[in-house]
Scaffold this motif. Structure first.
Motif, PDB file in Angstrom:
ATOM      1  N   GLN A  85      88.544  20.763 -24.106  1.00 10.47           N
ATOM      2  CA  GLN A  85      89.630  20.213 -24.907  1.00 10.47           C
ATOM      3  C   GLN A  85      89.067  19.203 -25.905  1.00 10.47           C
ATOM      4  N   PRO A  86      89.629  19.136 -27.110  1.00  7.14           N
ATOM      5  CA  PRO A  86      89.156  18.155 -28.079  1.00  7.14           C
ATOM      6  C   PRO A  86      89.466  16.723 -27.635  1.00  7.14           C
ATOM      7  N   GLU A  87      88.536  15.844 -27.940  1.00  5.88           N
ATOM      8  CA  GLU A  87      88.688  14.430 -27.614  1.00  5.88           C
ATOM      9  C   GLU A  87      88.179  13.606 -28.788  1.00  5.88           C
ATOM     10  N   PRO A  88      88.873  12.515 -29.142  1.00  8.20           N
ATOM     11  CA  PRO A  88      88.396  11.675 -30.243  1.00  8.20           C
ATOM     12  C   PRO A  88      87.031  11.069 -29.925  1.00  8.20           C
ATOM     13  N   ILE A  89      86.207  10.933 -30.955  1.00  5.97           N
ATOM     14  CA  ILE A  89      84.913  10.267 -30.805  1.00  5.97           C
ATOM     15  C   ILE A  89      84.963   8.940 -31.556  1.00  5.97           C
ATOM     16  N   LEU A  90      83.946   8.107 -31.356  1.00  3.04           N
ATOM     17  CA  LEU A  90      83.846   6.855 -32.097  1.00  3.04           C
ATOM     18  C   LEU A  90      83.411   7.170 -33.518  1.00  3.04           C
ATOM     19  N   TYR A  91      84.128   6.626 -34.501  1.00  2.00           N
ATOM     20  CA  TYR A  91      83.776   6.896 -35.893  1.00  2.00           C
ATOM     21  C   TYR A  91      84.203   5.729 -36.771  1.00  2.00           C
ATOM     22  N   ASP A  92      83.663   5.738 -37.978  1.00  2.00           N
ATOM     23  CA  ASP A  92      83.986   4.723 -38.970  1.00  2.00           C
ATOM     24  C   ASP A  92      83.848   5.365 -40.347  1.00  2.00           C
ATOM     25  N   SER A  93      84.236   4.692 -41.379  1.00  4.59           N
ATOM     26  CA  SER A  93      84.074   5.132 -42.772  1.00  4.59           C
ATOM     27  C   SER A  93      84.590   6.552 -42.995  1.00  4.59           C
ATOM     28  N   PHE A  94      85.773   6.823 -42.506  1.00  2.00           N
ATOM     29  CA  PHE A  94      86.358   8.158 -42.592  1.00  2.00           C
ATOM     30  C   PHE A  94      86.964   8.403 -43.967  1.00  2.00           C
ATOM     31  N   GLU A  95      86.604   9.533 -44.583  1.00  2.53           N
ATOM     32  CA  GLU A  95      87.201  10.009 -45.837  1.00  2.53           C
ATOM     33  C   GLU A  95      87.507  11.483 -45.645  1.00  2.53           C
ATOM     34  N   ALA A  96      88.671  11.937 -46.106  1.00  2.00           N
ATOM     35  CA  ALA A  96      89.007  13.358 -45.942  1.00  2.00           C
ATOM     36  C   ALA A  96      89.936  13.830 -47.043  1.00  2.00           C
ATOM     37  N   ILE A  97      89.851  15.148 -47.293  1.00  3.74           N
ATOM     38  CA  ILE A  97      90.756  15.816 -48.221  1.00  3.74           C
ATOM     39  C   ILE A  97      91.252  17.094 -47.561  1.00  3.74           C
ATOM     40  N   ASN A  98      92.388  17.558 -48.017  1.00  7.48           N
ATOM     41  CA  ASN A  98      92.951  18.808 -47.520  1.00  7.48           C
ATOM     42  C   ASN A  98      93.853  19.384 -48.609  1.00  7.48           C
ATOM     43  N   ALA A  99      94.187  20.640 -48.463  1.00  8.76           N
ATOM     44  CA  ALA A  99      95.093  21.287 -49.401  1.00  8.76           C
ATOM     45  C   ALA A  99      95.990  22.241 -48.634  1.00  8.76           C
ATOM     46  N   THR A 100      97.223  22.321 -49.030  1.00 10.07           N
ATOM     47  CA  THR A 100      98.169  23.233 -48.370  1.00 10.07           C
ATOM     48  C   THR A 100      97.990  24.663 -48.843  1.00 10.07           C
ATOM     49  N   SER A 101      97.204  24.869 -49.897  1.00 14.02           N
ATOM     50  CA  SER A 101      97.046  26.211 -50.452  1.00 14.02           C
ATOM     51  C   SER A 101      96.125  27.098 -49.618  1.00 14.02           C
ATOM     52  N   SER A 102      95.342  26.512 -48.696  1.00 11.67           N
ATOM     53  CA  SER A 102      94.434  27.299 -47.866  1.00 11.67           C
ATOM     54  C   SER A 102      94.076  26.510 -46.621  1.00 11.67           C
ATOM     55  N   PRO A 103      93.983  27.174 -45.464  1.00 14.86           N
ATOM     56  CA  PRO A 103      93.636  26.447 -44.240  1.00 14.86           C
ATOM     57  C   PRO A 103      92.150  26.057 -44.169  1.00 14.86           C
ATOM     58  N   ILE A 104      91.310  26.567 -45.076  1.00 16.92           N
ATOM     59  CA  ILE A 104      89.883  26.228 -45.009  1.00 16.92           C
ATOM     60  C   ILE A 104      89.463  25.232 -46.086  1.00 16.92           C
ATOM     61  N   ARG A 105      90.378  24.492 -46.637  1.00 16.44           N
ATOM     62  CA  ARG A 105      90.040  23.503 -47.667  1.00 16.44           C
ATOM     63  C   ARG A 105      89.837  22.100 -47.105  1.00 16.44           C
ATOM     64  N   TYR A 106      89.958  21.930 -45.817  1.00 17.74           N
ATOM     65  CA  TYR A 106      89.779  20.609 -45.205  1.00 17.74           C
ATOM     66  C   TYR A 106      88.306  20.210 -45.234  1.00 17.74           C
ATOM     67  N   ARG A 107      88.003  18.987 -45.663  1.00 13.81           N
ATOM     68  CA  ARG A 107      86.661  18.417 -45.628  1.00 13.81           C
ATOM     69  C   ARG A 107      86.787  16.947 -45.252  1.00 13.81           C
ATOM     70  N   ALA A 108      85.826  16.453 -44.476  1.00 11.98           N
ATOM     71  CA  ALA A 108      85.833  15.038 -44.107  1.00 11.98           C
ATOM     72  C   ALA A 108      84.408  14.533 -43.949  1.00 11.98           C
ATOM     73  N   CYS A 109      84.254  13.241 -44.165  1.00 14.65           N
ATOM     74  CA  CYS A 109      82.980  12.550 -43.974  1.00 14.65           C
ATOM     75  C   CYS A 109      83.263  11.320 -43.115  1.00 14.65           C
ATOM     76  N   PHE A 110      82.309  10.950 -42.282  1.00 15.88           N
ATOM     77  CA  PHE A 110      82.470   9.782 -41.428  1.00 15.88           C
ATOM     78  C   PHE A 110      81.091   9.308 -40.973  1.00 15.88           C
ATOM     79  N   THR A 111      81.060   8.200 -40.280  1.00 21.02           N
ATOM     80  CA  THR A 111      79.839   7.750 -39.606  1.00 21.02           C
ATOM     81  C   THR A 111      80.186   7.501 -38.150  1.00 21.02           C
ATOM     82  N   THR A 112      79.188   7.611 -37.291  1.00 20.79           N
ATOM     83  CA  THR A 112      79.387   7.364 -35.866  1.00 20.79           C
ATOM     84  C   THR A 112      78.175   6.643 -35.290  1.00 20.79           C
TER      85      THR A 112
END
Length: 174
Positions: free
Chosen positions: A50-77
């Motif tokens: 099962q998915p579980e949250p991890i420790l992270y910081d500096s989160f940036e993300a984008i998404n689009a409703t036009s396609s399910p594969i347009r999600y991108r995110a950057c973070f640090t851990t």
């Protein structure tokens, strides 16, 4: 003279359509995702699957409703790769997808090369976050992390109009 005016109008219309399509594909449909601070980055546990949250910081993300594969995110851990390999499910076939140029923290080529050379590791974020789409998380030894959506083997077949492969959940609505 009339022919030049008509030809000019066609060229101008074509240029306007091209600029509009470029804008729509690269800018219009994307939206910035605001960090919740709790569960923006999740990885699937080996023990519970099962998915579980991890420790992270500096989160940036984008998404689009036009396609399910347009999600991108950057973070640090601060979590180490050795701990992650013992805790989370590895993702065997990561293929980071290119992000728009304006989302500069996500470089799919760099991530892909690092994954190929073993300089970064990929983990299952959430399987079937949407039918046939997995959320993949890649992490570098220095703590930089990246997230994207990728079509899984079930989605690949079903989206091509083929029957649902054995071992895949039935497509919703069928």
């Amino acid at each position: 003279m009339l022919g030049k005016i008509i030809a000019g109008a066609i060229v101008i219309t074509g240029l306007a359509a091209g600029v509009a399509m470029y804008y729509l594909q690269v800018y219009h449909y994307y939206e910035t995702i605001e960090a919740t601070g709790t569960n923006d980055v999740e990885m699937t546990l080996l023990v519970t699957e099962q998915p579980e949250p991890i420790l992270y910081d500096s989160f940036e993300a984008i998404n689009a409703t036009s396609s399910p594969i347009r999600y991108r995110a950057c973070f640090t851990t601060t979590q180490s790769l050795s701990m992650m390999t013992e805790t989370y499910v590895a993702f065997e076939t990561p293929e980071p997808l290119v992000a728009p140029n304006w989302f500069s923290c996500f470089d799919a080529e760099e991530i892909g090369y690092a994954l190929e050379r073993g300089e970064a590791l990929a983990f299952m974020g959430t399987e079937n976050i949407e039918y046939g789409i997995d959320r993949v998380v890649a992490v570098f030894p220095d703590g930089r992390g990246y997230v994207w959506h990728q079509i899984n083997h079930c989605g690949e077949k079903v989206f091509n109009g083929e029957p649902t492969p054995e071992g895949c959940p039935p497509k919703p609505g069928y």
